[in-house]
Write a protein that holds these residues in place. Sequence first.
Motif, PDB file in Angstrom:
ATOM      1  N   LEU A 183       0.846  -1.195   0.000  1.00  0.00           N
ATOM      2  CA  LEU A 183       0.000   0.000   0.000  1.00  0.00           C
ATOM      3  C   LEU A 183       0.879   1.242   0.000  1.00  0.00           C
ATOM      4  CD1 LEU A 183      -2.612  -1.073   2.706  1.00  0.00           C
ATOM      5  CD2 LEU A 183      -2.841  -1.238   0.221  1.00  0.00           C
ATOM      6  N   LEU A 184       0.558   2.167  -0.862  1.00  0.00           N
ATOM      7  CA  LEU A 184       1.261   3.446  -0.917  1.00  0.00           C
ATOM      8  C   LEU A 184       0.396   4.497  -0.228  1.00  0.00           C
ATOM      9  CD1 LEU A 184       2.595   3.443  -4.598  1.00  0.00           C
ATOM     10  CD2 LEU A 184       3.816   2.827  -2.510  1.00  0.00           C
ATOM     11  N   THR A 185       0.891   5.034   0.853  1.00  0.00           N
ATOM     12  CA  THR A 185       0.146   6.042   1.606  1.00  0.00           C
ATOM     13  C   THR A 185       0.719   7.420   1.309  1.00  0.00           C
ATOM     14  OG1 THR A 185       1.595   5.723   3.518  1.00  0.00           O
ATOM     15  CG2 THR A 185      -0.438   4.436   3.440  1.00  0.00           C
ATOM     16  N   LEU A 186      -0.174   8.358   1.114  1.00  0.00           N
ATOM     17  CA  LEU A 186       0.216   9.737   0.832  1.00  0.00           C
ATOM     18  C   LEU A 186      -0.363  10.620   1.931  1.00  0.00           C
ATOM     19  CD1 LEU A 186       1.543  11.798  -1.027  1.00  0.00           C
ATOM     20  CD2 LEU A 186      -0.597  11.935  -2.297  1.00  0.00           C
ATOM     21  N   ILE A 187       0.484  11.046   2.849  1.00  0.00           N
ATOM     22  CA  ILE A 187       0.073  11.873   3.985  1.00  0.00           C
ATOM     23  C   ILE A 187       0.923  13.139   3.959  1.00  0.00           C
ATOM     24  CG2 ILE A 187      -0.177  12.015   6.484  1.00  0.00           C
ATOM     25  CD1 ILE A 187      -0.340   8.977   6.551  1.00  0.00           C
ATOM     26  N   THR A 188       0.309  14.241   3.614  1.00  0.00           N
ATOM     27  CA  THR A 188       1.046  15.501   3.501  1.00  0.00           C
ATOM     28  C   THR A 188       1.092  16.282   4.806  1.00  0.00           C
ATOM     29  OG1 THR A 188      -0.959  16.627   2.748  1.00  0.00           O
ATOM     30  CG2 THR A 188       0.479  15.688   1.060  1.00  0.00           C
ATOM     31  N   ARG A 189       0.182  15.974   5.735  1.00  0.00           N
ATOM     32  CA  ARG A 189       0.168  16.670   7.029  1.00  0.00           C
ATOM     33  C   ARG A 189       0.095  15.626   8.143  1.00  0.00           C
ATOM     34  NH1 ARG A 189      -2.837  19.624   3.498  1.00  0.00           N
ATOM     35  NH2 ARG A 189      -4.636  18.291   3.901  1.00  0.00           N
ATOM     36  N   PRO A 190       1.215  14.958   8.446  1.00  0.00           N
ATOM     37  CA  PRO A 190       1.199  13.889   9.455  1.00  0.00           C
ATOM     38  C   PRO A 190       1.026  14.442  10.863  1.00  0.00           C
ATOM     39  CG  PRO A 190       3.441  14.312   8.716  1.00  0.00           C
ATOM     40  CD  PRO A 190       2.547  15.155   7.851  1.00  0.00           C
ATOM     41  N   VAL A 191       0.644  13.556  11.765  1.00  0.00           N
ATOM     42  CA  VAL A 191       0.467  13.896  13.178  1.00  0.00           C
ATOM     43  C   VAL A 191       1.410  13.025  14.001  1.00  0.00           C
ATOM     44  CG1 VAL A 191      -1.926  14.602  12.861  1.00  0.00           C
ATOM     45  CG2 VAL A 191      -1.412  12.220  13.400  1.00  0.00           C
ATOM     46  N   GLU A 245      17.675   3.145 -15.405  1.00  0.00           N
ATOM     47  CA  GLU A 245      17.902   4.427 -14.749  1.00  0.00           C
ATOM     48  C   GLU A 245      17.721   5.605 -15.700  1.00  0.00           C
ATOM     49  OE1 GLU A 245      18.207   4.745 -11.642  1.00  0.00           O
ATOM     50  OE2 GLU A 245      18.494   2.637 -11.095  1.00  0.00           O
ATOM     51  N   ASN A 246      17.736   5.343 -17.002  1.00  0.00           N
ATOM     52  CA  ASN A 246      17.579   6.425 -17.973  1.00  0.00           C
ATOM     53  C   ASN A 246      16.117   6.832 -18.166  1.00  0.00           C
ATOM     54  OD1 ASN A 246      20.368   6.558 -18.530  1.00  0.00           O
ATOM     55  ND2 ASN A 246      20.197   4.830 -19.962  1.00  0.00           N
ATOM     56  N   ILE A 247      15.207   6.048 -17.615  1.00  0.00           N
ATOM     57  CA  ILE A 247      13.787   6.388 -17.703  1.00  0.00           C
ATOM     58  C   ILE A 247      13.407   7.187 -16.461  1.00  0.00           C
ATOM     59  CG2 ILE A 247      11.442   5.487 -17.808  1.00  0.00           C
ATOM     60  CD1 ILE A 247      12.490   3.051 -19.228  1.00  0.00           C
ATOM     61  N   PHE A 248      12.965   8.379 -16.673  1.00  0.00           N
ATOM     62  CA  PHE A 248      12.588   9.254 -15.561  1.00  0.00           C
ATOM     63  C   PHE A 248      11.438  10.145 -16.010  1.00  0.00           C
ATOM     64  CE2 PHE A 248      15.730  11.433 -18.056  1.00  0.00           C
ATOM     65  CZ  PHE A 248      15.292  12.750 -18.107  1.00  0.00           C
ATOM     66  N   SER A 304       8.203  16.516  -2.799  1.00  0.00           N
ATOM     67  CA  SER A 304       8.336  15.900  -1.474  1.00  0.00           C
ATOM     68  C   SER A 304       7.427  14.695  -1.283  1.00  0.00           C
ATOM     69  CB  SER A 304       8.041  16.941  -0.384  1.00  0.00           C
ATOM     70  OG  SER A 304       8.937  18.028  -0.470  1.00  0.00           O
ATOM     71  N   PHE A 305       6.216  14.741  -1.847  1.00  0.00           N
ATOM     72  CA  PHE A 305       5.235  13.699  -1.559  1.00  0.00           C
ATOM     73  C   PHE A 305       4.843  12.880  -2.789  1.00  0.00           C
ATOM     74  CE2 PHE A 305       4.540  17.095   1.577  1.00  0.00           C
ATOM     75  CZ  PHE A 305       4.715  16.375   2.747  1.00  0.00           C
ATOM     76  N   MET A 306       4.692  13.537  -3.943  1.00  0.00           N
ATOM     77  CA  MET A 306       4.231  12.818  -5.123  1.00  0.00           C
ATOM     78  C   MET A 306       5.345  12.031  -5.808  1.00  0.00           C
ATOM     79  SD  MET A 306       1.030  13.477  -5.175  1.00  0.00           S
ATOM     80  CE  MET A 306       0.645  12.807  -6.787  1.00  0.00           C
ATOM     81  N   ARG A 307       6.537  12.615  -5.887  1.00  0.00           N
ATOM     82  CA  ARG A 307       7.620  11.946  -6.607  1.00  0.00           C
ATOM     83  C   ARG A 307       7.977  10.589  -6.004  1.00  0.00           C
ATOM     84  NH1 ARG A 307      11.391  12.960 -10.333  1.00  0.00           N
ATOM     85  NH2 ARG A 307      10.669  15.108 -10.616  1.00  0.00           N
ATOM     86  N   PRO A 308       8.161  10.452  -4.677  1.00  0.00           N
ATOM     87  CA  PRO A 308       8.490   9.119  -4.147  1.00  0.00           C
ATOM     88  C   PRO A 308       7.449   8.063  -4.492  1.00  0.00           C
ATOM     89  CG  PRO A 308       8.887  10.806  -2.489  1.00  0.00           C
ATOM     90  CD  PRO A 308       8.166  11.474  -3.607  1.00  0.00           C
ATOM     91  N   GLN A 309       6.171   8.431  -4.467  1.00  0.00           N
ATOM     92  CA  GLN A 309       5.123   7.468  -4.788  1.00  0.00           C
ATOM     93  C   GLN A 309       5.169   7.082  -6.270  1.00  0.00           C
ATOM     94  OE1 GLN A 309       3.490   6.416  -2.276  1.00  0.00           O
ATOM     95  NE2 GLN A 309       3.591   7.994  -0.729  1.00  0.00           N
ATOM     96  N   LEU A 310       5.327   8.082  -7.130  1.00  0.00           N
ATOM     97  CA  LEU A 310       5.342   7.806  -8.565  1.00  0.00           C
ATOM     98  C   LEU A 310       6.584   7.027  -8.978  1.00  0.00           C
ATOM     99  CD1 LEU A 310       4.019  11.222  -9.940  1.00  0.00           C
ATOM    100  CD2 LEU A 310       2.767   9.080  -9.690  1.00  0.00           C
ATOM    101  N   VAL A 324       8.088   4.755  -7.188  1.00  0.00           N
ATOM    102  CA  VAL A 324       7.833   3.352  -6.844  1.00  0.00           C
ATOM    103  C   VAL A 324       6.965   2.696  -7.917  1.00  0.00           C
ATOM    104  CG1 VAL A 324       6.711   1.831  -5.178  1.00  0.00           C
ATOM    105  CG2 VAL A 324       8.113   3.734  -4.375  1.00  0.00           C
ATOM    106  N   ILE A 325       5.918   3.394  -8.342  1.00  0.00           N
ATOM    107  CA  ILE A 325       5.037   2.845  -9.379  1.00  0.00           C
ATOM    108  C   ILE A 325       5.798   2.668 -10.687  1.00  0.00           C
ATOM    109  CG2 ILE A 325       2.962   3.309 -10.735  1.00  0.00           C
ATOM    110  CD1 ILE A 325       1.836   4.795  -8.327  1.00  0.00           C
ATOM    111  N   LEU A 326       6.625   3.647 -11.051  1.00  0.00           N
ATOM    112  CA  LEU A 326       7.398   3.561 -12.289  1.00  0.00           C
ATOM    113  C   LEU A 326       8.367   2.384 -12.248  1.00  0.00           C
ATOM    114  CD1 LEU A 326       8.158   4.798 -15.019  1.00  0.00           C
ATOM    115  CD2 LEU A 326       9.770   6.288 -13.819  1.00  0.00           C
ATOM    116  N   ASN A 327       9.011   2.169 -11.120  1.00  0.00           N
ATOM    117  CA  ASN A 327       9.936   1.036 -11.006  1.00  0.00           C
ATOM    118  C   ASN A 327       9.200  -0.301 -11.090  1.00  0.00           C
ATOM    119  OD1 ASN A 327      12.072   2.815 -10.712  1.00  0.00           O
ATOM    120  ND2 ASN A 327      12.011   2.766  -8.475  1.00  0.00           N
ATOM    121  N   LEU A 328       8.026  -0.372 -10.477  1.00  0.00           N
ATOM    122  CA  LEU A 328       7.253  -1.613 -10.547  1.00  0.00           C
ATOM    123  C   LEU A 328       6.803  -1.898 -11.979  1.00  0.00           C
ATOM    124  CD1 LEU A 328       5.049  -1.325  -7.321  1.00  0.00           C
ATOM    125  CD2 LEU A 328       7.018  -2.813  -7.696  1.00  0.00           C
TER     126      LEU A 328
END
Length: 282
Positions: free
Chosen positions: A21-29, A202-205, A179-185, A187-191
């Motif tokens: 599961l990929l969680t996207l939390i921009t305002r954590p507690v 590594e040349n695909i970005f 900060s938040f969208m790139r790490p999630q994307l 992971v999806i791109l690598n999968l």
Amino acid sequence: MISSSPVNGFVLGKEIHDDRLLTLITRPVPDMLKPAYNFSGVSMLQLMQPYVERWQRTVDSVSALIKAFSITGLKTSMDNVLSGGEGSSAQLVMRAQLFSMLRENLNTMLIDKESEELFQINTPLTTLDSLIQKSQEQMAGPSHTPLVKLLGITPSGLNANSDGEIRVYNDYISSLQESFMRPQLEVILNLVQLDLFGEIDENIFFEFASLHQLNDEQQATVNKTKAEAAQILISSGVIGQDEVRDTLSKDESGDYSGIDKDKLPDPMDLDYEGNQETVNAA
């Protein structure tokens, strides 16, 4: 000790491990509060609620103040009422009703010059609009949204514009993307690459599209500046025409995107004789 996040979750009735599961939390507690927030973050609604409530209270208070900003009174003898004289209260009420009935511009107000005096108290209203405006502007704080986008309020004053605020807002959105969208994307791109190719190239970005858009006049100025710079570089022998054509063909935002860089135009010979111009195709 409370875990920062659950290990397993349920998706459509199936137990799924958290690494799926990929969680996207921009305002954590803090971890102590995560169960109360369903292991997510603070919503924008919760951040906006106190600002909106304060603005509503300000508007209601200003409305009530405007309704009674002017108080008109009549100083009259209250001796009979205070002494409890018979019929004194009824006489006072009748005097007040007569006073209210005649307190218009088209009527004539009659008062006893010896025992009565008319007075009026007015509340200044000069800063009420500023109070409402400041309270309304504060609602744009939690979302970092410019007023012209959130409320449609344009800045006032000579040569005032919202270009600076919009640029700062675009920078804020870009920082959220990185900060938040790139790490999630990523992971999806690598999968996707592992599924399609069996390995990660590594040349695909990817790059996020620019949020800043130029109008036609600004774009024309940029194109002219690029053309002049390319002409100077060609004249100086730094680059060749084929390199410039290659750059133009790869620029998807330009008017010459997709041109055949190998198909050069026919050269033109320009002969000038006074004011006469003769063009001969070579």
